[in-house]
Design a protein around this motif. Structure first.
Motif, PDB file in Angstrom:
ATOM      1  N   LYS A 127      -1.276 -11.102   0.733  1.00 24.64           N
ATOM      2  CA  LYS A 127      -0.429 -12.181   1.237  1.00 24.64           C
ATOM      3  C   LYS A 127       0.563 -11.708   2.300  1.00 24.64           C
ATOM      4  CE  LYS A 127      -0.667 -14.892  -3.045  1.00 24.64           C
ATOM      5  NZ  LYS A 127       0.128 -15.540  -4.133  1.00 24.64           N
ATOM      6  N   ILE A 128       0.633 -10.401   2.504  1.00 26.85           N
ATOM      7  CA  ILE A 128       1.575  -9.866   3.486  1.00 26.85           C
ATOM      8  C   ILE A 128       0.834  -9.575   4.777  1.00 26.85           C
ATOM      9  CG2 ILE A 128       3.172  -7.997   4.023  1.00 26.85           C
ATOM     10  CD1 ILE A 128       3.808  -7.725   1.106  1.00 26.85           C
ATOM     11  N   LEU A 132       7.030   9.399   7.227  1.00 27.84           N
ATOM     12  CA  LEU A 132       7.903   8.498   6.485  1.00 27.84           C
ATOM     13  C   LEU A 132       8.434   9.166   5.228  1.00 27.84           C
ATOM     14  CD1 LEU A 132       5.758   5.231   6.626  1.00 27.84           C
ATOM     15  CD2 LEU A 132       7.625   5.887   8.155  1.00 27.84           C
ATOM     16  N   SER A 133       9.570   8.681   4.753  1.00 19.83           N
ATOM     17  CA  SER A 133      10.077   9.138   3.464  1.00 19.83           C
ATOM     18  C   SER A 133       9.137   8.658   2.360  1.00 19.83           C
ATOM     19  CB  SER A 133      11.476   8.575   3.214  1.00 19.83           C
ATOM     20  OG  SER A 133      11.412   7.169   3.016  1.00 19.83           O
ATOM     21  N   ASP A 134       9.212   9.289   1.197  1.00 19.94           N
ATOM     22  CA  ASP A 134       8.374   8.865   0.064  1.00 19.94           C
ATOM     23  C   ASP A 134       8.640   7.406  -0.291  1.00 19.94           C
ATOM     24  OD1 ASP A 134       7.318  11.402  -0.033  1.00 19.94           O
ATOM     25  OD2 ASP A 134       8.573  12.072  -1.708  1.00 19.94           O
ATOM     26  N   GLU A 135       9.917   7.018  -0.253  1.00 21.11           N
ATOM     27  CA  GLU A 135      10.276   5.635  -0.588  1.00 21.11           C
ATOM     28  C   GLU A 135       9.679   4.654   0.408  1.00 21.11           C
ATOM     29  OE1 GLU A 135      14.282   2.828  -1.125  1.00 21.11           O
ATOM     30  OE2 GLU A 135      14.470   4.944  -0.594  1.00 21.11           O
ATOM     31  N   ARG A 162       7.151  -0.632   7.843  1.00 21.42           N
ATOM     32  CA  ARG A 162       6.952   0.778   8.179  1.00 21.42           C
ATOM     33  C   ARG A 162       7.953   1.258   9.230  1.00 21.42           C
ATOM     34  NH1 ARG A 162       1.971   0.514   9.421  1.00 21.42           N
ATOM     35  NH2 ARG A 162       0.987   1.617   7.672  1.00 21.42           N
ATOM     36  N   HIS A 163       8.063   0.534  10.340  1.00 14.52           N
ATOM     37  CA  HIS A 163       8.821   1.052  11.484  1.00 14.52           C
ATOM     38  C   HIS A 163       9.906   0.118  12.000  1.00 14.52           C
ATOM     39  CE1 HIS A 163       5.282   3.919  12.477  1.00 14.52           C
ATOM     40  NE2 HIS A 163       6.269   4.592  11.937  1.00 14.52           N
ATOM     41  N   ALA A 169       5.928   4.372  -0.008  1.00 15.24           N
ATOM     42  CA  ALA A 169       5.579   3.572  -1.183  1.00 15.24           C
ATOM     43  C   ALA A 169       5.682   2.080  -0.866  1.00 15.24           C
ATOM     44  CB  ALA A 169       6.486   3.929  -2.349  1.00 15.24           C
ATOM     45  N   GLU A 170       6.711   1.701  -0.107  1.00 15.56           N
ATOM     46  CA  GLU A 170       6.857   0.299   0.293  1.00 15.56           C
ATOM     47  C   GLU A 170       5.679  -0.139   1.155  1.00 15.56           C
ATOM     48  OE1 GLU A 170      11.772   0.269   0.469  1.00 15.56           O
ATOM     49  OE2 GLU A 170      10.582   0.344   2.315  1.00 15.56           O
ATOM     50  N   VAL A 171       5.286   0.714   2.083  1.00 13.64           N
ATOM     51  CA  VAL A 171       4.165   0.390   2.965  1.00 13.64           C
ATOM     52  C   VAL A 171       2.875   0.253   2.162  1.00 13.64           C
ATOM     53  CG1 VAL A 171       2.723   1.252   4.848  1.00 13.64           C
ATOM     54  CG2 VAL A 171       5.217   1.463   4.982  1.00 13.64           C
ATOM     55  N   SER A 172       2.659   1.157   1.221  1.00 14.65           N
ATOM     56  CA  SER A 172       1.430   1.121   0.409  1.00 14.65           C
ATOM     57  C   SER A 172       1.352  -0.157  -0.419  1.00 14.65           C
ATOM     58  CB  SER A 172       1.374   2.348  -0.505  1.00 14.65           C
ATOM     59  OG  SER A 172       1.284   3.545   0.255  1.00 14.65           O
ATOM     60  N   ARG A 173       2.480  -0.551  -1.012  1.00 10.14           N
ATOM     61  CA  ARG A 173       2.484  -1.794  -1.791  1.00 10.14           C
ATOM     62  C   ARG A 173       2.205  -2.993  -0.894  1.00 10.14           C
ATOM     63  NH1 ARG A 173       7.099   0.562  -4.278  1.00 10.14           N
ATOM     64  NH2 ARG A 173       8.452  -0.755  -2.981  1.00 10.14           N
ATOM     65  N   ALA A 174       2.822  -3.001   0.291  1.00  9.20           N
ATOM     66  CA  ALA A 174       2.615  -4.116   1.212  1.00  9.20           C
ATOM     67  C   ALA A 174       1.166  -4.185   1.684  1.00  9.20           C
ATOM     68  CB  ALA A 174       3.565  -3.982   2.402  1.00  9.20           C
ATOM     69  N   GLN A 175       0.566  -3.039   1.958  1.00 11.52           N
ATOM     70  CA  GLN A 175      -0.822  -3.015   2.418  1.00 11.52           C
ATOM     71  C   GLN A 175      -1.782  -3.526   1.343  1.00 11.52           C
ATOM     72  OE1 GLN A 175      -0.975   1.157   3.540  1.00 11.52           O
ATOM     73  NE2 GLN A 175      -1.070   0.625   5.721  1.00 11.52           N
TER      74      GLN A 175
END
Length: 228
Positions: A99-100, A83-86, A109-110, A89-95
């Motif tokens: 509540k997600i 994945l791109s860095d961006e 992610r995909h 980062a979105e996946v890490s915040r969501a994990q």
């Protein structure tokens, strides 16, 4: 031998031009800023006339352009590319957000993401944080919104959907017609090879959007001081 190399105009060869081309599964992945002349030469190369672009995959992996034959792009989408860095980062915040749901994390992610489906995800779950309140403009946008709703709620008409009205007049109008729109799209695209054209769905979406624009014109005429 590495499959990574750079390209100069009129050919693909080693060069320090500030961008890189990677060959995978018969497709080309371009990273970095490619000059217009080089891009024109790349597109004109023999054997690429019927290639397709995949903007969604490019955004997911941080590429400028991803293109290739349809079967190769399908394989690329199914491959576990970094994945791109961006995006990571979105996946890490969501994990890290309890509540997600996991299904939404996987969509982040995909998933086949577009501006309007990202707007829905942010509305309901706060990610991606830079998403704006874009509405679907055509059947392809609508389909990505439906795939998000399927992933997030297991239904295309969740009970929470009425809250989407708060995202603006276009979304408000879409909520009014949502059941009709979803039903029309599903009936029209069932078994279709080229569902993105879906002319009846497209016409209804244009009618809804035109209605909003007409309302805005009336509002502006009645309240000229609010313009600008």
């Amino acid at each position: 031998m590495s499959n990574e190399f750079n390209m100069r105009i009129c050919g693909e060869q080693d060069a320090d031009d500030g961008y890189q081309i990677v060959t995978k599964m018969g497709c080309k992945l371009i990273f970095g800023e490619i000059p217009g002349d080089d891009l024109a030469a790349f597109c004109a190369a023999k054997g690429r006339k019927n290639w397709l672009l995949d903007a969604h995959l490019a955004k997911r992996i941080g590429a400028t352009i991803v293109c290739g034959p349809a079967d190769g792009l399908k394989q690329l989408n199914e491959a576990n590319l970094p994945l791109s860095d961006e995006r990571q980062a979105e996946v890490s915040r969501a994990q890290s957000n309890a509540k997600i749901p996991a299904a939404v994390v996987e969509w982040i992610r995909h998933g086949r993401r577009g501006l309007s489906s990202e707007a829905l995800c942010k509305h309901f779950f706060g990610e991606p944080i830079d998403a704006e309140k874009h509405h679907p403009s055509d059947p392809a946008d609508l389909n990505r919104c439906l795939m998000f709703l399927d992933a997030a709620f297991g239904t295309r008409t969740p009970v929470q959907f009425d809250s989407v009205r708060s995202m603006g007049p276009y979304w408000d109008a879409y909520v009014d017609h949502w059941d009709e729109l979803v039903s029309l799209f599903e009936n029209e695209t069932k078994g279709a090879k080229d569902w993105q054209k879906a002319p009846e769905t497209y016409n209804l979406m244009m009618k809804i959007q035109d209605g909003v624009r007409q309302q805005e014109k009336v509002r502006d005429r009645n309240n000229p001081q609010q313009r600008g």
